[in-house]
Design an enzyme around this catalytic site. Structure first.
Site, PDB file in Angstrom:
ATOM      1  N   GLU A  59       0.820  -1.208   0.000  1.00 29.71           N
ATOM      2  CA  GLU A  59       0.000   0.000   0.000  1.00 29.71           C
ATOM      3  C   GLU A  59       0.856   1.262   0.000  1.00 29.71           C
ATOM      4  O   GLU A  59       0.514   2.248  -0.654  1.00 29.71           O
ATOM      5  CB  GLU A  59      -0.952  -0.008   1.193  1.00 29.71           C
ATOM      6  CG  GLU A  59      -2.084  -1.021   1.082  1.00 29.71           C
ATOM      7  CD  GLU A  59      -2.989  -0.785  -0.118  1.00 29.71           C
ATOM      8  OE1 GLU A  59      -3.047   0.352  -0.625  1.00 29.71           O
ATOM      9  OE2 GLU A  59      -3.636  -1.750  -0.559  1.00 29.71           O
TER      10      GLU A  59
ATOM     11  N   TYR B  77      -6.348   6.896   3.617  1.00 32.95           N
ATOM     12  CA  TYR B  77      -6.566   5.793   2.683  1.00 32.95           C
ATOM     13  C   TYR B  77      -5.769   4.563   3.096  1.00 32.95           C
ATOM     14  O   TYR B  77      -6.295   3.441   3.150  1.00 32.95           O
ATOM     15  CB  TYR B  77      -6.183   6.192   1.249  1.00 32.95           C
ATOM     16  CG  TYR B  77      -6.010   4.964   0.391  1.00 32.95           C
ATOM     17  CD1 TYR B  77      -7.123   4.276  -0.079  1.00 32.95           C
ATOM     18  CD2 TYR B  77      -4.745   4.427   0.138  1.00 32.95           C
ATOM     19  CE1 TYR B  77      -6.983   3.103  -0.802  1.00 32.95           C
ATOM     20  CE2 TYR B  77      -4.600   3.255  -0.578  1.00 32.95           C
ATOM     21  CZ  TYR B  77      -5.716   2.599  -1.057  1.00 32.95           C
ATOM     22  OH  TYR B  77      -5.585   1.424  -1.753  1.00 32.95           O
TER      23      TYR B  77
ATOM     24  N   ASP C 180      -9.541   4.638  -3.363  1.00 34.15           N
ATOM     25  CA  ASP C 180      -8.404   5.080  -4.175  1.00 34.15           C
ATOM     26  C   ASP C 180      -8.951   5.610  -5.499  1.00 34.15           C
ATOM     27  O   ASP C 180     -10.174   5.791  -5.654  1.00 34.15           O
ATOM     28  CB  ASP C 180      -7.397   3.950  -4.374  1.00 34.15           C
ATOM     29  CG  ASP C 180      -7.898   2.853  -5.324  1.00 34.15           C
ATOM     30  OD1 ASP C 180      -9.097   2.849  -5.690  1.00 34.15           O
ATOM     31  OD2 ASP C 180      -7.078   1.978  -5.689  1.00 34.15           O
TER      32      ASP C 180
ATOM     33  N   CYS D  76     -13.927  -0.895 -15.425  1.00 31.06           N
ATOM     34  CA  CYS D  76     -14.418   0.481 -15.366  1.00 31.06           C
ATOM     35  C   CYS D  76     -13.248   1.449 -15.565  1.00 31.06           C
ATOM     36  O   CYS D  76     -12.927   2.272 -14.708  1.00 31.06           O
ATOM     37  CB  CYS D  76     -15.105   0.715 -14.020  1.00 31.06           C
ATOM     38  SG  CYS D  76     -16.148   2.185 -13.954  1.00 31.06           S
TER      39      CYS D  76
ATOM     40  N   CYS E 189     -18.498  -1.814 -20.130  1.00 30.52           N
ATOM     41  CA  CYS E 189     -19.684  -1.845 -19.279  1.00 30.52           C
ATOM     42  C   CYS E 189     -20.444  -3.165 -19.348  1.00 30.52           C
ATOM     43  O   CYS E 189     -20.965  -3.632 -18.326  1.00 30.52           O
ATOM     44  CB  CYS E 189     -20.610  -0.687 -19.643  1.00 30.52           C
ATOM     45  SG  CYS E 189     -19.889   0.933 -19.259  1.00 30.52           S
TER      46      CYS E 189
ATOM     47  N   CYS F 233     -19.319  -5.680 -16.939  1.00 31.21           N
ATOM     48  CA  CYS F 233     -19.327  -5.258 -15.537  1.00 31.21           C
ATOM     49  C   CYS F 233     -20.501  -5.885 -14.794  1.00 31.21           C
ATOM     50  O   CYS F 233     -21.647  -5.812 -15.255  1.00 31.21           O
ATOM     51  CB  CYS F 233     -19.420  -3.731 -15.446  1.00 31.21           C
ATOM     52  SG  CYS F 233     -19.579  -3.104 -13.763  1.00 31.21           S
TER      53      CYS F 233
ATOM     54  N   CYS G  14     -25.961   0.866 -12.528  1.00 26.75           N
ATOM     55  CA  CYS G  14     -25.036   1.984 -12.699  1.00 26.75           C
ATOM     56  C   CYS G  14     -25.717   3.161 -13.382  1.00 26.75           C
ATOM     57  O   CYS G  14     -26.118   3.066 -14.551  1.00 26.75           O
ATOM     58  CB  CYS G  14     -23.823   1.526 -13.500  1.00 26.75           C
ATOM     59  SG  CYS G  14     -22.616   2.831 -13.791  1.00 26.75           S
TER      60      CYS G  14
END
Length: 348
Positions: A44, A125, A143, A195, A202, A205, A211
């Protein structure tokens, strides 16, 4: 769909993640026991403002050399900074070492967001990501990938960066209590592979039916971004000082840009080209017919290059005399590595 209407996001997303999760060296498989907190923390920190593909070889090198908080805590500062060279944002490396030493002194890394925030180099974060991924706690992890997914899910029309508190609230509204770490990583993977910023896939997804961005017919217009101001332009000069087939490298001040890193001597970085102003000592300097350009986060830098060869008895600033043939192994920050390559071509 209004923000306050509940959406069943977690179940289809986690089902998709179980089948399509990226295989990354710091991850546990979906639904498995939590991964090593050291590996989660290290990844991270490395991933802050750096792409996954760039981080993987550094992560593998670091974990082979320093496989635990205790091992990393025992590293020399200069050794760590040299190993970090090329990843950029060098304050992360200094904080990395400070954090490893604090965790080693405690004999454990904290498990809660609140405690994690007290460690060097860990912001909101990173604390949320470690708490969720390493310890399975419910935490709201946002993020850039998650930000993009959420602004599309809810068709958020207010521009970044001012809308970020709302994005966090929306992410909170869809984050489940169970498998929070897998959910966070699923959102990241969805943003990375499906995405995407341009030409989102799409129909592949698992969330496109819920969405609002997809419903508009133009999901790629989200997130809305405020116009960027142009970066300031700065100028400087780097100095190649050679004697007996060795080049002088100095340490930059511990605090400030590229702090603690090996570097070529430089003059001031300012609004106008300084030429030979700031040369480390009087010498028969040659300004080369070449320059280096580099973009930092907050400014762009154009650097002129000057060279001099001096005799063995000539006084010079304190530093390390590094073999010219091996200087690319010195672990220089990217802007100085670029200059070294130019000087190398001039020598060839």
């Amino acid at each position: 769909m209004p923000d306050n209407v509940p959406r069943a996001i977690a179940a289809p997303l986690l089902k998709w993640y179980d089948a399509h999760a990226r295989d990354l060296p710091w991850r546990a498989r979906p639904g498995a026991n939590a991964p090593d907190p050291y590996r989660v923390w290290l990844s991270e920190v490395m991933l802050q403002q750096t792409q996954v593909a760039s981080v993987i070889p550094y992560f593998e090198k670091f974990t082979a050399r320093w496989p635990s908080f205790e091992a990393l805590a025992a590293a020399e500062d200069a050794e760590l900074m040299a190993a970090w060279a090329g990843l950029g944002y060098y304050a992360r490396a200094r904080n990395l070492l400070a954090c490893a030493r604090e965790v080693a002194a405690r004999a454990r890394i904290p498990e809660t967001e609140a405690e994690l925030l007290g460690l060097p180099g860990i912001g909101g974060y990173t604390a949320a990501a470690i708490a969720a991924i390493a310890f399975g706690q419910r935490a709201v992890v946002v993020d850039a990938n998650v930000e993009r997914v959420v602004t599309r899910l809810f068709a958020v029309t207010e521009p970044l960066p001012g809308v970020r508190p709302r994005i966090r609230s929306l992410t909170d509204s869809i984050t489940p209590d169970a498998r929070a770490g897998d959910f966070a990583q699923a959102m990241m993977d969805l943003g990375s592979g499906i995405c995407t910023p341009r030409a989102p896939r799409c129909l592949a997804c698992p969330l496109h039916g819920q969405c609002d961005g997809f419903a508009t017919g133009a999901p790629e217009t989200f997130p809305v971004k405020a116009a960027k101001l142009p970066k300031p332009q700065r100028y400087g000069t780097m100095f190649w000082i050679e004697r007996d087939h060795r080049v002088l490298l100095v340490r930059r001040p511990a605090k400030g840009l590229l702090g603690g890193m090996r570097a070529l001597p430089t003059g001031p970085w300012g609004d106008l080209p300084p030429g030979l102003a700031g040369a480390p000592f009087a010498a028969d300097w040659r300004l080369l017919d070449a320059q280096v350009r580099h973009g930092f986060t907050h400014f762009n830098l154009d650097v002129a290059l000057a060279a001099a060869t001096i005799a063995a008895h000539t006084d010079a600033p304190e530093g390390e005399w590094w073999p010219v043939a091996d200087v690319e192994a010195a672990g220089l920050p990217t802007v100085f590595a670029k200059a070294v390559r130019v000087f190398g071509r001039m020598h060839a």
